[in-house]
Each structure stands twice: as C-alpha cells, then as structure tokens.
Scaffold this motif. Structure first.
Motif, PDB file in Angstrom:
ATOM      1  N   MET A   1      48.260  40.556  11.620  1.00 57.79           N
ATOM      2  CA  MET A   1      46.900  40.145  11.340  1.00 57.79           C
ATOM      3  C   MET A   1      46.723  39.941   9.831  1.00 57.79           C
ATOM      4  O   MET A   1      47.049  40.810   9.041  1.00 57.79           O
ATOM      5  N   THR A   2      46.210  38.806   9.461  1.00 58.44           N
ATOM      6  CA  THR A   2      45.958  38.494   8.069  1.00 58.44           C
ATOM      7  C   THR A   2      44.561  38.970   7.681  1.00 58.44           C
ATOM      8  O   THR A   2      43.595  38.708   8.395  1.00 58.44           O
ATOM      9  N   VAL A   3      44.474  39.655   6.576  1.00 60.88           N
ATOM     10  CA  VAL A   3      43.198  40.166   6.082  1.00 60.88           C
ATOM     11  C   VAL A   3      42.727  39.239   4.967  1.00 60.88           C
ATOM     12  O   VAL A   3      43.465  38.989   4.006  1.00 60.88           O
ATOM     13  N   SER A   4      41.520  38.722   5.079  1.00 69.14           N
ATOM     14  CA  SER A   4      40.996  37.794   4.076  1.00 69.14           C
ATOM     15  C   SER A   4      40.540  38.539   2.827  1.00 69.14           C
ATOM     16  O   SER A   4      40.237  39.744   2.870  1.00 69.14           O
ATOM     17  N   ASP A   5      40.483  37.807   1.735  1.00 67.67           N
ATOM     18  CA  ASP A   5      39.984  38.392   0.485  1.00 67.67           C
ATOM     19  C   ASP A   5      38.532  38.820   0.632  1.00 67.67           C
ATOM     20  O   ASP A   5      38.126  39.839   0.072  1.00 67.67           O
ATOM     21  N   GLU A   6      37.747  38.055   1.388  1.00 70.72           N
ATOM     22  CA  GLU A   6      36.342  38.422   1.608  1.00 70.72           C
ATOM     23  C   GLU A   6      36.236  39.766   2.328  1.00 70.72           C
ATOM     24  O   GLU A   6      35.363  40.575   2.004  1.00 70.72           O
ATOM     25  N   THR A   7      37.126  40.014   3.272  1.00 69.55           N
ATOM     26  CA  THR A   7      37.134  41.290   3.981  1.00 69.55           C
ATOM     27  C   THR A   7      37.471  42.427   3.017  1.00 69.55           C
ATOM     28  O   THR A   7      36.845  43.492   3.052  1.00 69.55           O
ATOM     29  N   ILE A   8      38.442  42.180   2.143  1.00 64.84           N
ATOM     30  CA  ILE A   8      38.841  43.191   1.161  1.00 64.84           C
ATOM     31  C   ILE A   8      37.693  43.478   0.202  1.00 64.84           C
ATOM     32  O   ILE A   8      37.354  44.636  -0.061  1.00 64.84           O
ATOM     33  N   ILE A   9      37.067  42.428  -0.297  1.00 66.21           N
ATOM     34  CA  ILE A   9      35.951  42.590  -1.247  1.00 66.21           C
ATOM     35  C   ILE A   9      34.813  43.369  -0.591  1.00 66.21           C
ATOM     36  O   ILE A   9      34.263  44.311  -1.177  1.00 66.21           O
ATOM     37  N   GLY A  10      34.476  42.988   0.637  1.00 63.80           N
ATOM     38  CA  GLY A  10      33.417  43.688   1.360  1.00 63.80           C
ATOM     39  C   GLY A  10      33.749  45.149   1.579  1.00 63.80           C
ATOM     40  O   GLY A  10      32.886  46.026   1.444  1.00 63.80           O
ATOM     41  N   ALA A  11      35.005  45.426   1.923  1.00 65.62           N
ATOM     42  CA  ALA A  11      35.435  46.816   2.142  1.00 65.62           C
ATOM     43  C   ALA A  11      35.350  47.626   0.858  1.00 65.62           C
ATOM     44  O   ALA A  11      34.930  48.794   0.886  1.00 65.62           O
ATOM     45  N   ASN A  15      32.932  50.833   0.760  1.00 68.35           N
ATOM     46  CA  ASN A  15      33.559  52.142   0.578  1.00 68.35           C
ATOM     47  C   ASN A  15      34.762  51.948  -0.353  1.00 68.35           C
ATOM     48  O   ASN A  15      35.849  51.594   0.111  1.00 68.35           O
ATOM     49  N   PRO A  16      34.581  52.153  -1.647  1.00 66.80           N
ATOM     50  CA  PRO A  16      35.651  51.860  -2.617  1.00 66.80           C
ATOM     51  C   PRO A  16      37.005  52.476  -2.280  1.00 66.80           C
ATOM     52  O   PRO A  16      38.031  51.810  -2.409  1.00 66.80           O
ATOM     53  N   GLU A  17      37.024  53.715  -1.839  1.00 68.68           N
ATOM     54  CA  GLU A  17      38.310  54.365  -1.551  1.00 68.68           C
ATOM     55  C   GLU A  17      39.046  53.662  -0.408  1.00 68.68           C
ATOM     56  O   GLU A  17      40.225  53.311  -0.528  1.00 68.68           O
ATOM     57  N   GLN A  18      38.364  53.449   0.704  1.00 69.10           N
ATOM     58  CA  GLN A  18      38.995  52.762   1.832  1.00 69.10           C
ATOM     59  C   GLN A  18      39.283  51.297   1.494  1.00 69.10           C
ATOM     60  O   GLN A  18      40.300  50.755   1.904  1.00 69.10           O
ATOM     61  N   GLY A  19      38.381  50.679   0.772  1.00 67.06           N
ATOM     62  CA  GLY A  19      38.565  49.282   0.381  1.00 67.06           C
ATOM     63  C   GLY A  19      39.799  49.091  -0.483  1.00 67.06           C
ATOM     64  O   GLY A  19      40.550  48.130  -0.295  1.00 67.06           O
ATOM     65  N   PHE A  20      40.017  50.013  -1.406  1.00 63.37           N
ATOM     66  CA  PHE A  20      41.197  49.891  -2.259  1.00 63.37           C
ATOM     67  C   PHE A  20      42.480  50.208  -1.500  1.00 63.37           C
ATOM     68  O   PHE A  20      43.531  49.668  -1.812  1.00 63.37           O
ATOM     69  N   ARG A  21      42.395  51.040  -0.496  1.00 64.17           N
ATOM     70  CA  ARG A  21      43.578  51.241   0.352  1.00 64.17           C
ATOM     71  C   ARG A  21      43.936  49.943   1.069  1.00 64.17           C
ATOM     72  O   ARG A  21      45.106  49.578   1.158  1.00 64.17           O
ATOM     73  N   LEU A  22      42.926  49.269   1.577  1.00 62.53           N
ATOM     74  CA  LEU A  22      43.148  47.979   2.237  1.00 62.53           C
ATOM     75  C   LEU A  22      43.698  46.966   1.227  1.00 62.53           C
ATOM     76  O   LEU A  22      44.670  46.257   1.510  1.00 62.53           O
ATOM     77  N   PHE A  23      43.091  46.924   0.058  1.00 65.14           N
ATOM     78  CA  PHE A  23      43.551  46.037  -1.008  1.00 65.14           C
ATOM     79  C   PHE A  23      45.021  46.290  -1.330  1.00 65.14           C
ATOM     80  O   PHE A  23      45.825  45.352  -1.410  1.00 65.14           O
ATOM     81  N   MET A  24      45.390  47.549  -1.484  1.00 68.12           N
ATOM     82  CA  MET A  24      46.780  47.897  -1.805  1.00 68.12           C
ATOM     83  C   MET A  24      47.717  47.499  -0.673  1.00 68.12           C
ATOM     84  O   MET A  24      48.820  47.019  -0.920  1.00 68.12           O
ATOM     85  N   ARG A  25      47.293  47.707   0.565  1.00 67.67           N
ATOM     86  CA  ARG A  25      48.131  47.337   1.699  1.00 67.67           C
ATOM     87  C   ARG A  25      48.418  45.829   1.699  1.00 67.67           C
ATOM     88  O   ARG A  25      49.533  45.411   1.976  1.00 67.67           O
TER      89      ARG A  25
END
Length: 177
Positions: A1-11, A15-25
C-alpha cells in the motif's frame, strides 16, 4: 500500500509522534539512498539522514502546504549531504583527489559482481554536483523536474539541462570503459 504525502502531513498534524513514525516508515530508505548516492560512505549517509530527519521534525511547522512535501524533504536531505561533502572536501588534501572512487571500491554495500552498476556509480560520481543531483533525483528517486527544481532551488529548464547533460556524460563514460 502506497501512503500519500497528504496522508503523512495529516497524520503529523493530528498526532506528531505517530505521524513521524509513518513519515519515517515511508521516507527512511529513499532518503538514505538519495544521500548515500551523494556522499558514498555508509556512515556519512547515516549521519546525514539522521540530521535531515531531525531537521524535518524540527521545522515541520515551516513547511508550506502549497509546495511538494517530497521536494521539501529532499531539499533538506540534499543540504545535509552537501554539508557533509563540503566538510569532507575541506579535510581532503590534493593528494587524496581520488578518495571518493577509492571509498566506493572499499564499500561493503556495493555488489562488485555487477560491473555495470559499479561503472554507473563511478560515472555519476564524476559529474558536477548539479548534474549529479538532477540525475540521481530523476533516475533513482523518480522525481518530476518540477520537484527537483523546487528541491534544488533551480528552474525546471535548468534541471532538464543538467539531467540531459548528465545522461550524455554517463553514456559516454560507460562506453569508454
């Protein structure tokens, strides 16, 4: 599954902590390899990647939602790679001019059974920095000319020119070996 940049930004905004985990992944590996192609050394690439991710985290509030998130991240990563390269060049004497190619040869992360891959890396390392960036970001990172221009503070025309010059030089280099 591809995660879009918009999804990462929204996350990240939610929730910065969870969002940055997603960003790092999503970004950890591509950013590492982008930096690695520029600095060559695994250790330097790890340092620059870590610094880039810290800068992204600390400056996320400054990101302009009207711009490309990927280009913004790559701009930060590129600046970290160039900072390390500039420090390395300042320390390198004229006698060590071929050190980058020697470093490439001594790197345990490169498969030397693939001669073409080694030649390609040597050809890329022989390019001027702007051509090297344009080629790497277009060829390896699959970025658009617009994203590359944004990430390198250049124009689309300048990026296209650097990419095509790089491609021609690489072909010429590969044919000469």
């Amino acid at each position: 599954m591809t995660v879009s940049d918009e999804t990462i930004i929204g996350a990240i905004e939610k929730n910065p902590e969870q969002g940055f985990r997603l960003f790092m992944r999503v970004y950890k590996e591509p950013v590492y390899w982008h930096i690695r192609r520029l600095v060559v050394s695994h250790a330097d690439a790890q340092d620059a990647s870590q610094n880039a991710f810290v800068r992204v985290f600390r400056s996320f509030q400054q990101f302009n939602r009207g711009n490309s998130f990927k280009a913004w991240v790559y701009k930060i990563a590129t600046n970290e790679a160039l900072r390390i390269l500039n420090c390395s060049r300042d320390m390198m004497s004229l006698e060590q001019e071929g050190a980058t190619v020697m470093q490439l040869r001594s790197d345990e992360y490169i498969d030397y059974s693939r001669v073409e891959a080694v030649l390609l890396q040597q050809a890329i390392l022989s390019l001027p920095p702007k051509q090297q960036l344009a080629f790497n970001m277009r060829y390896y990172d699959d970025m658009s000319y617009e994203q590359i221009a944004e990430a390198t503070d250049s124009t689309v025309a300048g990026v296209k020119m650097n990419y095509h010059l790089a491609k021609d030089k690489i072909v010429k280099y590969m044919k000469s070996k």
